[in-house]
Design a protein around this motif. Sequence first.
Motif, PDB file in Angstrom:
ATOM      1  N   UNK A 140      44.217  54.229 108.270  1.00  0.00           N
ATOM      2  CA  UNK A 140      43.195  53.690 107.010  1.00  0.00           C
ATOM      3  C   UNK A 140      41.936  54.606 107.498  1.00  0.00           C
ATOM      4  N   UNK A 141      41.620  54.765 108.480  1.00  0.00           N
ATOM      5  CA  UNK A 141      40.199  55.549 108.777  1.00  0.00           C
ATOM      6  C   UNK A 141      40.287  57.070 108.784  1.00  0.00           C
ATOM      7  N   UNK A 142      41.490  57.590 108.801  1.00  0.00           N
ATOM      8  CA  UNK A 142      41.511  59.109 108.862  1.00  0.00           C
ATOM      9  C   UNK A 142      41.377  59.719 107.430  1.00  0.00           C
ATOM     10  N   UNK A 182      36.138  52.098 114.503  1.00  0.00           N
ATOM     11  CA  UNK A 182      37.489  52.405 115.387  1.00  0.00           C
ATOM     12  C   UNK A 182      37.253  53.612 116.124  1.00  0.00           C
ATOM     13  N   UNK A 193      35.523  52.628 104.090  1.00  0.00           N
ATOM     14  CA  UNK A 193      36.101  53.766 105.084  1.00  0.00           C
ATOM     15  C   UNK A 193      35.384  53.990 106.074  1.00  0.00           C
ATOM     16  N   UNK A 213      45.512  51.055 111.751  1.00  0.00           N
ATOM     17  CA  UNK A 213      43.986  51.134 111.551  1.00  0.00           C
ATOM     18  C   UNK A 213      43.712  52.699 111.694  1.00  0.00           C
ATOM     19  N   UNK A 256      34.938  51.332 108.525  1.00  0.00           N
ATOM     20  CA  UNK A 256      36.183  51.056 109.318  1.00  0.00           C
ATOM     21  C   UNK A 256      36.250  52.344 110.327  1.00  0.00           C
TER      22      UNK A 256
END
Lengths: 282, 344
Positions: free
Chosen positions: A198-200, B8, B1, A195, B4
């Motif tokens: 994907x978000x970085x 998170x 993106x 996760x 997401x």
Amino acid sequence: MIYMVVALYEEAAPFISKLGMKRDQNIRPFQVFSCSGAVLIISGCGPVAAAIGTTYLGGCFPPGPDDVLLNVGTCGVLDDRGEVGTAYLLNKIHNGCSHHTFYPDLLFKNPFAEAGIYTSAVPLEVSGEFIPADIWLVDMEAAGVFQAGLTFFQVHQMHFLKLASDIVGGSRPVRGDLGRIVEAHYDNIITWIGGIHEATGDEAAAFSPMESDLLQFFIDRLKLSVTMTHQARQLLWYEHLRSGDAAPILQEFIGNELSDDNRTVSRREGKSLFEKFKKQLI
Amino acid sequence: MKNLRSSLSESVFSHIYVEKKALHHEETKRILARFSNRQIIWIDHYKDIFNRRQQSFQQQKQAPALILALQEGEFLYPGAPVCQDFDNHYFHYTSTVMNCIYDCEYCYLQGMYPSGHIVVFVNIEDYFQRLAEMLRIHPVYLCISYDTDLLALEGLLGHVGKWQAFAAAHENLVIELRTKCANVTALTGLTPLNNFILAFTLSPDEAIQRFEHRTPSLAKRLSALHQAAALGHPLRLCFDPLLWEPDWQEAYRVLIAKVFTVLSPTQVKDVSIGVFRISKDYLKAMRKARPASVILHYPYENDKGYYHYGNQRSAVMTNYVKQLLLPHFTEEQLFIWAEQENNE
């Protein structure tokens, strides 16, 4: 890509097997395994080995801003503040050799406990006053990975996860214990780091191939100097962001001013045309 | 993106770093008591976190940590050339907080600070002591909310109230609190003082939505402004930075018209007007961090180390806004930032 630095094969085995990683036979000094989206190095024990392994991995596979580094492995617990079997995300890493302290960025939610760790160059048998009072975990790699990792990654890209395997001074783990502990946390680790991966990354930004080609043509035909080339790129990038496509304005200018393929544009004329182009844009 | 990322992301101040020497300060204890379920991490010095190399300001802005520290260096700084002094000779600024909870795309803090985390200096009494020493020598015009938005943090820190109490006891001190905040509750708790100026930064609604992320809408800011005026606070309107967009004239015309639907010009002390300007080094870092920001990638002109829209466009913009304001204010009430004047 997820970059993983693991000290021992036994700790890495669950990742290698479950992710279907294959060893890269062209790499000799270290065991390096990879699959689509992840690469893993067995660094060996100790902060120096971990730093060398991290450097080697970063050198072989230069990371980008979307990539993440994970140092995962087992660690010891110094006292009853820690619990064997628990996974700890590190928020503080104290280098036992230099006594420097490093702080990973913790910008993402996580399902783990958090703690600081003392990285020792040798296996510790007892705790002592040399360990900061707020630290109750000990390993042999995290500080080495952090310091070497900074050469290739930004702080927010690096993550340190340690699974408590034994109590310092108590009975040592036997063969198979380390793999079993990693295996027990495998699903949580992979879901979490996947996760984050994907978000970085920062906002992507680049000219389209057509914009790039037209810009290069523009720069070449006008014989722009280095400074003017930089200005042209900045102008066109602004136009790209403002309108979504810088190609039309370039095409129009080229069509109006540079349509004759055989005409030679002097530097002086190029400068004058560039000034004219600037006025059109701003 | 982006969705997401936000799902998170840790919450704001999920992690609190506390300098060991600040651990026993009453203010530290009070703040920590507000955050009983957060991760507390001891540190030796705030710079161990704030000044690390290889940090991403933008990534950290998504989930900023709070750093509680003791200020031990300079407490007061001379005002910078890019800032307006409002004809005050002894112009200083101070920062009890470094960094802001808002995320304005054009904010110079992105270029100035290596980290997006927020540092709070808990020893505000030491600032007061240093300032009191200075006030014994000469008067001071002090801006307290340049490197942060103190009013936006008032519920947590209460620094605005403390500065106001200090101003009440020192007649030769004038404080400016610059803000984009619409914290009406905090405003209601402040007693109006002649030497404590509330300076509201106002931008067209579209600019707020596009560039001033996480800040209150224009409607909310105007409502706060109305409340502040009703309470009798000295008010400063800041059309600063003026932002160029293809339809900027209409945008600022509408903005100024809206302002005077909630406010009488007689309730305003003065007005600040200034185009966007920024140091060369800051803009370089900001462009690298925000490669897709249209406002940062405008082809600004470099003028002696500072980027701005260029003399011609800057003059057109400031004059236009000035003309919109002149029917409501005297020339003396309008303070216009100009590069040439500041270089003299």
